[in-house]
Every structure is written in C-alpha cells, then in structure tokens.
Write an enzyme that holds these catalytic residues in place. Structure first.
Site, short mmCIF file in Angstrom:
data_model
loop_
_atom_site.label_atom_id
_atom_site.label_comp_id
_atom_site.label_asym_id
_atom_site.label_seq_id
_atom_site.Cartn_x
_atom_site.Cartn_y
_atom_site.Cartn_z
N LEU A 185 0.83 -1.21 0.00
CA LEU A 185 0.00 0.00 0.00
C LEU A 185 0.87 1.26 0.00
O LEU A 185 0.59 2.23 -0.71
CB LEU A 185 -0.91 0.00 1.22
N ASP A 244 1.29 13.63 -0.20
CA ASP A 244 1.46 14.88 0.55
C ASP A 244 2.45 15.79 -0.16
O ASP A 244 3.66 15.62 -0.06
CB ASP A 244 1.95 14.57 1.98
N SER A 283 1.98 25.26 1.54
CA SER A 283 3.32 25.23 2.15
C SER A 283 4.11 24.10 1.50
O SER A 283 4.43 23.08 2.12
CB SER A 283 3.22 25.01 3.67
N LYS A 319 6.35 21.34 -0.20
CA LYS A 319 7.59 20.68 0.17
C LYS A 319 8.67 20.91 -0.89
O LYS A 319 8.34 21.15 -2.07
CB LYS A 319 7.36 19.16 0.29
N ARG A 352 4.24 9.48 -1.32
CA ARG A 352 3.18 8.52 -1.65
C ARG A 352 2.92 7.60 -0.46
O ARG A 352 1.86 6.98 -0.35
CB ARG A 352 3.58 7.68 -2.86
N ASP A 407 2.80 8.62 2.69
CA ASP A 407 2.36 9.39 3.86
C ASP A 407 1.05 8.84 4.43
O ASP A 407 0.53 9.36 5.40
CB ASP A 407 2.21 10.87 3.50
N ASP A 464 1.56 22.05 5.58
CA ASP A 464 2.28 20.78 5.54
C ASP A 464 2.22 20.06 6.88
O ASP A 464 2.74 18.95 7.01
CB ASP A 464 3.73 21.01 5.12
N GLU A 487 -0.43 18.70 8.11
CA GLU A 487 -1.81 18.34 7.81
C GLU A 487 -2.27 17.05 8.47
O GLU A 487 -3.46 16.86 8.71
CB GLU A 487 -2.02 18.25 6.29
N ARG A 523 -1.97 15.92 11.46
CA ARG A 523 -2.60 16.14 12.77
C ARG A 523 -4.02 16.68 12.63
O ARG A 523 -4.85 16.49 13.51
CB ARG A 523 -1.73 17.06 13.62
#
Length: 345
Positions: A28, A113, A118, A120, A129, A131, A190, A192, A194
């Site tokens: 995954l 992500d 913001s 990266k 991929r 994340d 970034d 995100e 949380r």
C-alpha cells in the site's frame, strides 16, 4: 494433543500471517499515488477483508458524510485535491463477547502529501506517496487480526485524502473548526496529518474504546530524533505503554517512549486567531513533541497512544530482509499488541 512438532508448525503459520500483514502495508505504501488514491485504498482493504465478511463490517464514508460529521479539519486538508476524500471505518468483531469494548486504531491516510500551499522541496517528494503509512499499518493489522481470528473487537478508522495545492486549498493563516468545536489556525499546511487525525480521534471516542492507538508518519522531527531505530510513542497511559513495549519486544520492531509535557502543549495553544495552532510556537524545536501535544487536545480517553512512524517509514539497508523501500512498520507490533489484549481479556 500439543507436540513440539505441531507447535512449531502453528508458530510457522502464525509468522507467515504476520509477514503477509506487513507486506500488505508495504504494498500500500509503495504504490504510486496516482494508483493508490483514497478510493483505491479503501477498495483494496475492502477486497482484502472480503474473506472475513462474517466478522467484519466496512463503511467507506463519502465526502457528504464527512461534512455531516462536521469534520472541518479533515475537509480543510482534502479540499485542495481533485480526488474525493474517504473516511474508511472498519469493525472487526472477533470477541465472543459482543459487548467487549473495542481497541480503536486510527491511521493517518494522506495518499500523497505535496505539503499543500506550504509546498515541500521537490527532492524526495515522491516518497510522500507513503504518507498514508499510518492507515496502511492500521488496516493491514486488522486484516491480519481477522486472518488469525483473534478473539478481540477492533475498530479501525482511516481518514483518506490528498494534500495538494490549488485555488481551493487551505492557505497559511486560515482558521478551521474541528469536530469537537475547537478552532485551529493553520499556519503551515504541511502539518496536515494532525488535522485529519484530530477529527478521526473525536469521532472514535463515540465507540467507548478500551484503548486508542493512532499511527502516523507525522513529523520529520521524529526521523531526526530516532531515525529508523524505533517508533516514537507518546502516551497518557503507563499501562498502554507497557503493553506496546512488550509487544515490540516479541516482534523486534521496537518502540521508544517520548515526552508529553505541558511545555509542548503551551506551544500549540499560543495561537493569535484560534484555540490552537497546527504548529508549535518555536516551529523547529521539538516538532514531534508539539505535534503529539496538538493531538492530545482531541483526546479525553484515559488510555491513548500516538505512534509517530515517520522515522521507520522506509528501509534503507538497516533491515536486510526488507530490502530498500517502504517498510510497513510497525504492523507486526500492532498485531501482537491486539493479540495480547485478546489473551488478557
């Protein structure tokens, strides 16, 4: 009659099942983000759990349901992407006692992500991929628990979405409202993971779980702190820490306890425009700890643990049998922990 021969065979089969679970998480996490969208992820987990339909209930909650649940933090992350979000909810009913309080597992499911507005840096952004490693390990552990027929009830929650920059994306400085009514100033888009976990944790409390464990590739600071040696664990419960530590000793996929001091809480509650800020006051200082302190603001349960798996997300050459790539850690430790709860009743 139990003999050493059939005991060895039973242990071998159990080991294979554990390994298959970790390999599912690796698959995954390694899959390209254009193939492993939120919808595709949910469909794969549904397929993997199909053989256990008598013990498992699967709900793939769409965007309208997420809005009805007033998960404003989750929606604020997903709205920058063309891919629709999915809130995946799994119920594994393994205990003969239907009233047994469940173990609640919550996994961060950012299927890609970019950092959002913001943005990266481009080098190594392709690794984002993975994340959704928290959601991958949580869902794979439930698939494994079902395959082992563990006599325990488990609920898995995975908020799934992409974090992308667009004209609809959340902007730094925006204020959003989480499911529990707390307002959040999003100074860094970034940070995100949380945000989506906050709403999932609020929702999860409605099941009155015996323990809550959330798993997330949450902070680069965790990788700086521990590298790939161990998963960082932040918890309000000595009992839960002991259980997770014992499980990790059995599997060899280690955990290490990190601090949840009020010192860090003060840094995320010092917000100019809202109840909370999604980054610490001193952004780069104790980043893994301030992220954990943020999550704690959405937890009222006495037994909760946050596992930051950013450092163990990928394998370079530390663990020879995993080769290079995404590691699927700590799936086996989560399964072993669930098995220990089943044994202890």
């Amino acid at each position: 009659k139990l003999t050493s021969a059939n005991a060895d065979a039973e242990g071998w089969e159990k080991g294979i099942t554990y390994a298959e679970g970790q390999n599912l998480a690796r698959l995954l996490m390694e899959a390209p983000a254009n193939h492993m969208t939120p919808t595709a992820f949910a469909n794969i987990i549904e397929e993997k759990l199909a053989p256990h339909a008598q013990r498992v209930t699967i709900n793939k909650r769409p965007q309208n349901w997420i809005k009805e649940q007033q998960m404003g933090a989750f929606l604020s992350v997903s709205k920058g992407s063309e891919e629709p979000p999915v809130f995946l909810e799994l119920h594994y009913n393994g205990s003969p006692d239907g009233k047994q309080p469940p173990l609640l597992l919550v996994g961060k499911g950012i299927t890609f992500d970019s950092g959002g507005i913001s943005l990266k840096p481009s080098p190594s952004m392709d690794a984002m991929r993975a994340d959704m490693g928290g959601a991958a390990t949580v869902c794979a552990s439930i698939v494994t628990a079902a395959a082992l027929k563990l006599p325990v009830n488990i609920i898995g929650l995975a908020p799934l979405c992409e974090n992308m920059p667009s004209g609809k994306a959340t902007k730094p400085g925006d204020v959003v409202t989480a499911k529990n009514g707390k307002t959040i100033q999003v100074d860094n888009t970034d940070a995100e993971g949380r945000l989506i976990l906050a709403d999932a944790l609020c929702y999860g409390h409605s099941f009155n779980p015996r323990a809550i464990v959330n798993v997330a590739t949450l902070t680069g600071a965790m990788d700086v702190a521990l590298g790939s040696a161990a998963t960082g664990v932040f918890t309000n419960s000595n009992w839960l820490w002991e259980q997770l530590h014992k499980a990790s000793v059995v599997t060899g996929d280690r955990v290490w306890r990190m601090p949840l001091f009020q010192h860090y809480t003060k840094q995320v509650t010092d917000s100019q425009l809202a109840d909370l800020n999604n980054i610490g006051k001193y952004s780069r200082s104790g980043g893994a700890c301030t992220a954990a302190a943020f999550l704690r603001e959405f937890v009222t349960a006495p037994h909760w643990a946050h596992l930051d798996i950013a450092g163990v997300m990928s394998n370079k050459d530390e663990i020879p049998y995993l080769r290079k790539g995404m590691s699927g850690r700590p799936t086996r430790t989560l399964v072993e922990f669930a098995a220990s709860l089943a044994h202890d009743g």
